[in-house]
Motif scaffolding. Structure first.
Motif, short mmCIF file in Angstrom:
data_model
loop_
_atom_site.label_atom_id
_atom_site.label_comp_id
_atom_site.label_asym_id
_atom_site.label_seq_id
_atom_site.Cartn_x
_atom_site.Cartn_y
_atom_site.Cartn_z
N ILE A 22 17.57 26.46 24.98
CA ILE A 22 18.56 26.87 25.97
C ILE A 22 17.93 26.83 27.35
O ILE A 22 16.70 26.86 27.49
CB ILE A 22 19.11 28.29 25.68
CG1 ILE A 22 18.01 29.33 25.71
CG2 ILE A 22 19.86 28.31 24.36
CD1 ILE A 22 18.51 30.76 25.64
N SER A 23 18.76 26.78 28.37
CA SER A 23 18.27 26.72 29.75
C SER A 23 17.87 28.12 30.22
O SER A 23 18.23 29.13 29.60
CB SER A 23 19.36 26.17 30.66
OG SER A 23 20.42 27.10 30.77
N LEU A 24 17.16 28.19 31.32
CA LEU A 24 16.79 29.47 31.92
C LEU A 24 18.05 30.24 32.29
O LEU A 24 18.14 31.45 32.06
CB LEU A 24 15.91 29.26 33.15
CG LEU A 24 15.52 30.51 33.93
CD1 LEU A 24 14.76 31.49 33.04
CD2 LEU A 24 14.72 30.16 35.16
N LEU A 25 19.04 29.55 32.83
CA LEU A 25 20.30 30.19 33.20
C LEU A 25 20.97 30.82 31.98
O LEU A 25 21.41 31.98 32.03
CB LEU A 25 21.23 29.18 33.87
CG LEU A 25 22.55 29.74 34.41
CD1 LEU A 25 22.28 30.77 35.50
CD2 LEU A 25 23.42 28.62 34.93
N VAL A 31 24.41 33.03 26.33
CA VAL A 31 24.80 31.80 25.65
C VAL A 31 26.16 32.03 25.01
O VAL A 31 26.53 33.15 24.66
CB VAL A 31 23.79 31.36 24.58
CG1 VAL A 31 22.47 30.96 25.19
CG2 VAL A 31 23.58 32.43 23.54
N ASP A 32 26.91 30.96 24.86
CA ASP A 32 28.21 31.00 24.22
C ASP A 32 28.49 29.58 23.70
O ASP A 32 28.79 28.69 24.48
CB ASP A 32 29.28 31.44 25.22
CG ASP A 32 30.63 31.69 24.56
OD1 ASP A 32 30.74 31.54 23.32
OD2 ASP A 32 31.58 32.03 25.29
N PHE A 33 28.30 29.39 22.40
CA PHE A 33 28.54 28.08 21.81
C PHE A 33 29.06 28.23 20.39
O PHE A 33 29.01 29.32 19.81
CB PHE A 33 27.26 27.21 21.83
CG PHE A 33 26.12 27.75 21.00
CD1 PHE A 33 25.92 27.32 19.69
CD2 PHE A 33 25.23 28.67 21.54
CE1 PHE A 33 24.87 27.81 18.94
CE2 PHE A 33 24.18 29.17 20.79
CZ PHE A 33 23.99 28.74 19.49
N VAL A 34 29.60 27.17 19.85
CA VAL A 34 30.14 27.17 18.49
C VAL A 34 29.21 26.37 17.60
O VAL A 34 28.81 25.26 17.93
CB VAL A 34 31.57 26.59 18.46
CG1 VAL A 34 32.09 26.49 17.04
CG2 VAL A 34 32.51 27.44 19.32
N LEU A 35 28.88 26.94 16.46
CA LEU A 35 27.99 26.33 15.48
C LEU A 35 28.81 26.02 14.23
O LEU A 35 29.53 26.89 13.73
CB LEU A 35 26.86 27.30 15.14
CG LEU A 35 25.91 26.90 14.03
CD1 LEU A 35 25.05 25.72 14.47
CD2 LEU A 35 25.03 28.07 13.65
N GLU A 51 22.34 41.03 28.03
CA GLU A 51 21.17 40.83 27.17
C GLU A 51 20.42 39.58 27.60
O GLU A 51 20.99 38.50 27.67
CB GLU A 51 21.64 40.68 25.72
CG GLU A 51 20.53 40.42 24.75
CD GLU A 51 21.06 40.17 23.34
OE1 GLU A 51 20.25 40.28 22.42
OE2 GLU A 51 22.24 39.85 23.18
N VAL A 52 19.14 39.71 27.91
CA VAL A 52 18.31 38.59 28.32
C VAL A 52 17.57 38.08 27.08
O VAL A 52 17.01 38.86 26.31
CB VAL A 52 17.29 39.01 29.41
CG1 VAL A 52 16.33 37.89 29.73
CG2 VAL A 52 18.02 39.48 30.66
N ILE A 53 17.59 36.77 26.88
CA ILE A 53 16.91 36.15 25.74
C ILE A 53 15.51 35.74 26.18
O ILE A 53 15.33 35.01 27.15
CB ILE A 53 17.70 34.93 25.23
CG1 ILE A 53 19.10 35.37 24.80
CG2 ILE A 53 16.96 34.25 24.08
CD1 ILE A 53 20.03 34.22 24.47
N LYS A 54 14.52 36.23 25.46
CA LYS A 54 13.11 35.96 25.80
C LYS A 54 12.64 34.69 25.09
O LYS A 54 13.20 34.29 24.09
CB LYS A 54 12.26 37.16 25.38
CG LYS A 54 12.62 38.43 26.14
CD LYS A 54 11.98 39.64 25.48
CE LYS A 54 12.48 40.93 26.07
NZ LYS A 54 13.87 41.22 25.80
#
Length: 70
Positions: A22-25, A31-35, A51-54
């Protein structure tokens, strides 16, 4: 039962894993995507507001792994 390799999913015990860059942004604002799951069901993946993703963080989606007997 013969297990076959998959382009997206890897199995670890009763868990299914995918690796997604994923990008830094996206890491900062979400994130919001469909799997598409192995059974064809579409699952929306979205993290909690604020929530920040590390880096190298692992996220779980309960109830969407491999069936587990006993």
């Amino acid at each position: 039962v013969q297990e076959e390799a998959h382009d997206l999913f890897k199995r670890k015990g009763a868990d299914l894993l995918i690796e997604k860059e994923i990008s830094l942004l996206e890491a900062l604002i979400g994130v919001d995507f469909v799997l598409e799951h192995l059974d064809g069901k579409k699952i929306r993946i979205k993290n909690k507001l604020g929530e920040v993703i590390k880096p190298d963080e692992i996220k779980t989606i309960e109830g969407h792994g491999m069936p587990y007997h006993k």
